[in-house]
Design an enzyme around this catalytic site. Structure first.
Site, PDB file in Angstrom:
ATOM      1  N   ASP A   1     -57.086   0.144 -12.565  1.00 15.86           N
ATOM      2  CA  ASP A   1     -57.321   0.183 -13.897  1.00 15.86           C
ATOM      3  C   ASP A   1     -58.498   0.403 -14.448  1.00 15.86           C
ATOM      4  O   ASP A   1     -59.535   0.340 -13.778  1.00 15.86           O
ATOM      5  CB  ASP A   1     -57.047  -1.363 -14.464  1.00 15.86           C
ATOM      6  CG  ASP A   1     -55.634  -1.945 -14.322  1.00 15.86           C
ATOM      7  OD1 ASP A   1     -54.945  -1.111 -14.267  1.00 15.86           O
ATOM      8  OD2 ASP A   1     -55.215  -3.072 -14.555  1.00 15.86           O
TER       9      ASP A   1
ATOM     10  N   ARG B   1     -52.980   7.063 -14.774  1.00 17.11           N
ATOM     11  CA  ARG B   1     -52.335   6.714 -15.894  1.00 17.11           C
ATOM     12  C   ARG B   1     -53.029   7.043 -17.051  1.00 17.11           C
ATOM     13  O   ARG B   1     -54.454   7.017 -17.254  1.00 17.11           O
ATOM     14  CB  ARG B   1     -52.306   5.206 -15.791  1.00 17.11           C
ATOM     15  CG  ARG B   1     -51.892   4.405 -16.964  1.00 17.11           C
ATOM     16  CD  ARG B   1     -52.225   2.915 -17.069  1.00 17.11           C
ATOM     17  NE  ARG B   1     -51.600   2.209 -15.945  1.00 17.11           N
ATOM     18  CZ  ARG B   1     -51.914   1.094 -15.400  1.00 17.11           C
ATOM     19  NH1 ARG B   1     -53.197   0.840 -15.706  1.00 17.11           N
ATOM     20  NH2 ARG B   1     -51.526   0.781 -14.334  1.00 17.11           N
TER      21      ARG B   1
HETATM   22  P1  FDA Z   1     -50.452   1.240 -30.205  1.00 16.60           P
HETATM   23  O1  FDA Z   1     -51.530   0.113 -30.118  1.00 16.60           O
HETATM   24  O2  FDA Z   1     -50.799   2.281 -31.592  1.00 16.60           O
HETATM   25  O3  FDA Z   1     -48.966   0.586 -30.327  1.00 16.60           O
HETATM   26  C1  FDA Z   1     -47.877   1.226 -30.890  1.00 16.60           C
HETATM   27  C2  FDA Z   1     -46.890   0.351 -31.352  1.00 16.60           C
HETATM   28  O4  FDA Z   1     -46.451  -0.527 -29.973  1.00 16.60           O
HETATM   29  C3  FDA Z   1     -47.422  -0.759 -32.201  1.00 16.60           C
HETATM   30  O5  FDA Z   1     -47.314  -0.315 -33.570  1.00 16.60           O
HETATM   31  C4  FDA Z   1     -46.652  -2.048 -31.910  1.00 16.60           C
HETATM   32  O6  FDA Z   1     -45.567  -2.172 -32.522  1.00 16.60           O
HETATM   33  C5  FDA Z   1     -46.488  -1.864 -30.343  1.00 16.60           C
HETATM   34  N1  FDA Z   1     -47.183  -2.557 -29.447  1.00 16.60           N
HETATM   35  C6  FDA Z   1     -48.227  -2.278 -29.063  1.00 16.60           C
HETATM   36  N2  FDA Z   1     -48.834  -3.318 -28.251  1.00 16.60           N
HETATM   37  C7  FDA Z   1     -48.438  -4.245 -28.674  1.00 16.60           C
HETATM   38  C8  FDA Z   1     -48.355  -5.773 -28.022  1.00 16.60           C
HETATM   39  N3  FDA Z   1     -49.320  -6.129 -27.421  1.00 16.60           N
HETATM   40  N4  FDA Z   1     -47.385  -6.360 -28.498  1.00 16.60           N
HETATM   41  C9  FDA Z   1     -46.354  -6.171 -29.338  1.00 16.60           C
HETATM   42  N5  FDA Z   1     -46.416  -4.897 -29.959  1.00 16.60           N
HETATM   43  C10 FDA Z   1     -47.264  -3.973 -29.499  1.00 16.60           C
HETATM   44  N6  FDA Z   1     -56.105   0.034 -21.555  1.00 16.60           N
HETATM   45  C11 FDA Z   1     -57.218   0.101 -20.837  1.00 16.60           C
HETATM   46  O7  FDA Z   1     -58.223   0.113 -21.459  1.00 16.60           O
HETATM   47  N7  FDA Z   1     -57.189   0.186 -19.532  1.00 16.60           N
HETATM   48  C12 FDA Z   1     -55.981   0.086 -18.715  1.00 16.60           C
HETATM   49  O8  FDA Z   1     -56.236   0.155 -17.474  1.00 16.60           O
HETATM   50  C13 FDA Z   1     -54.953  -0.075 -19.289  1.00 16.60           C
HETATM   51  N8  FDA Z   1     -53.664  -0.195 -18.565  1.00 16.60           N
HETATM   52  C14 FDA Z   1     -52.352  -0.009 -19.244  1.00 16.60           C
HETATM   53  C15 FDA Z   1     -51.272  -0.020 -18.698  1.00 16.60           C
HETATM   54  C16 FDA Z   1     -50.040   0.156 -19.364  1.00 16.60           C
HETATM   55  C17 FDA Z   1     -48.906   0.139 -18.498  1.00 16.60           C
HETATM   56  C18 FDA Z   1     -50.033   0.154 -20.700  1.00 16.60           C
HETATM   57  C19 FDA Z   1     -48.772   0.391 -21.441  1.00 16.60           C
HETATM   58  C20 FDA Z   1     -51.213   0.031 -21.236  1.00 16.60           C
HETATM   59  C21 FDA Z   1     -52.396  -0.297 -20.865  1.00 16.60           C
HETATM   60  N9  FDA Z   1     -53.586  -0.376 -21.302  1.00 16.60           N
HETATM   61  C22 FDA Z   1     -54.895  -0.237 -20.906  1.00 16.60           C
HETATM   62  C23 FDA Z   1     -53.701  -0.692 -23.027  1.00 16.60           C
HETATM   63  C24 FDA Z   1     -53.673   0.560 -24.013  1.00 16.60           C
HETATM   64  O9  FDA Z   1     -54.907   1.174 -23.635  1.00 16.60           O
HETATM   65  C25 FDA Z   1     -53.326   0.150 -25.128  1.00 16.60           C
HETATM   66  O10 FDA Z   1     -54.384  -0.713 -25.754  1.00 16.60           O
HETATM   67  C26 FDA Z   1     -51.944  -0.338 -25.466  1.00 16.60           C
HETATM   68  O11 FDA Z   1     -51.150   0.165 -24.649  1.00 16.60           O
HETATM   69  C27 FDA Z   1     -51.443  -0.297 -26.832  1.00 16.60           C
HETATM   70  O12 FDA Z   1     -51.541   1.005 -27.295  1.00 16.60           O
HETATM   71  P2  FDA Z   1     -50.159   1.917 -27.612  1.00 16.60           P
HETATM   72  O13 FDA Z   1     -50.285   3.278 -27.008  1.00 16.60           O
HETATM   73  O14 FDA Z   1     -49.113   1.153 -27.079  1.00 16.60           O
HETATM   74  O15 FDA Z   1     -50.326   2.070 -29.032  1.00 16.60           O
END
Ligand code: FDA
Length: 298
Positions: free
Chosen positions: A125, A175
């Site tokens: 990560d 990732r």
């Molecule tokens: P965004 O935050 O815009 O969310 C899109 C929509 O998804 C939101 O409108 C909401 O509806 C929904 N949503 C998102 N998060 C939610 C939550 N927690 N609860 C409920 N609804 C939610 N970061 C990092 O810095 N280092 C890493 O190694 C990782 N690893 C990682 C692995 C995996 C499998 C995922 C999915 C994510 C990560 N992340 C991460 C976190 C990533 O950087 C990011 O902060 C989150 O995925 C939220 O971003 P989105 O792309 O989902 O978009």
């Protein structure tokens, strides 16, 4: 971050942990490996892969780090024994990065070597920007010796495209996610649209160079662009996967799986769930509503 969200985060330490756990449990498999195995089995039955993460970060005691190394080795054995469709994600600061980089490298190497012997895979990560260079160095050093290791690029980081281009020739397993830590503007893009544009740019650049990409997002706009790129490059399903967090947007999850895409869910477990959940809260204002609801419906 909205005023309401700030308020909830401010008062969070006053909320009893059992109440916080009421809403936390959708994001965390449980305290023990058995809880996580149960969750992974349920996901696998739905055609979804998983990656297991033992919660914990910024470990400052060597004996605690050694404990985590042992636990990850045990997790890998358990995945094998239970025949799970599941790999492992880990954090460098959990495995000693803040104590000593060489110590951390050796610890991750032990886990990657064990995973290799079991034909499994380790994802490193990416944490906050103070760890980026060291984490990439550890990855580069490991990939000289092992193929079963990958890392993470954060789309909000200004440096990510440069980092990606510097390792494109390795055809790495990467990732790509938005990035979760709070960073200053000179390090990370602040404009959400720019983060999305950079996300798309990174996916496109990596896929064009035949890297294997884990597209880690719940943002359907990013998903749409990823699907567009996959279609334009005429990629096979085995050349990429989508990744989502446990407990987030299960509907989008089903849409992708039903359309035949590979999807992996990040399944964290362990007793250090509190810090993880507070981070989720800071990231998504909507969760504040869940906290309030949990407080008043108990
Ligand atoms: P965004 O935050 O815009 O969310 C899109 C929509 O998804 C939101 O409108 C909401 O509806 C929904 N949503 C998102 N998060 C939610 C939550 N927690 N609860 C409920 N609804 C939610 N970061 C990092 O810095 N280092 C890493 O190694 C990782 N690893 C990682 C692995 C995996 C499998 C995922 C999915 C994510 C990560 N992340 C991460 C976190 C990533 O950087 C990011 O902060 C989150 O995925 C939220 O971003 P989105 O792309 O989902 O978009």
């Amino acid at each position: 971050m909205s005023f309401f969200n700030r308020l909830v985060i401010f008062f969070m330490p006053l909320v009893p942990k059992p109440i916080v756990y009421l809403f936390a449990k959708r994001y965390v498999a449980g305290d023990h490996l058995d809880d996580a195995v149960k969750t992974v089995k349920e996901l696998n039955e739905q055609g979804i892969m998983a990656t297991l993460d033992i919660l914990g970060e910024s470990t400052m005691s060597e004996s605690e780090v050694n404990g985590y190394v042992k636990e990850y080795l045990y997790v890998l054995d358990k995945i094998e024994e239970e025949k799970l469709e599941c790999n492992v994600s880990l954090k460098p600061t959990q495995l000693g990065l803040l104590i000593d980089q060489a110590f951390c490298y050796n610890n991750i190497k032990i886990i990657v070597a064990k995973a290799q012997s079991l034909n499994n895979f380790i994802r490193i990560d990416m944490e906050d920007s103070t760890c980026t260079t060291a984490t990439l160095d550890i990855y580069k050093q490991l990939q000289d010796e092992f193929e079963n290791v990958g890392f993470v690029l954060q789309a909000y980081m200004r440096r990510s495209i440069v980092d990606l281009k510097s390792i494109l020739h390795l055809k790495s397993n990467i990732r790509i996610c938005k990035g979760i830590y709070i960073e200053p503007r000179d390090i990370a893009y602040k404009d959400p649209q720019l983060v999305n544009d950079n996300f798309t740019y990174l996916i496109e650049t990596a896929l064009q160079s035949k890297c294997y990409i884990g597209i880690a997002t719940h943002d359907e706009k990013v998903v749409w662009h990823a699907l567009r790129i996959v279609e334009q490059l005429q990629l096979k399903k085995e050349q990429y996967e989508f990744q989502m967090l446990l407990g987030v947007d299960e509907q989008l999850r089903s849409i992708l799986v039903d359309a035949g895409h590979r999807l992996r869910v990040y399944v964290p477990y362990g007793k250090h769930w509190y810090a993880y959940v507070v981070r989720r809260l800071k990231e998504n204002p909507k969760i504040a509503a869940y906290v309030i609801k949990a407080l008043f419906t108990k």
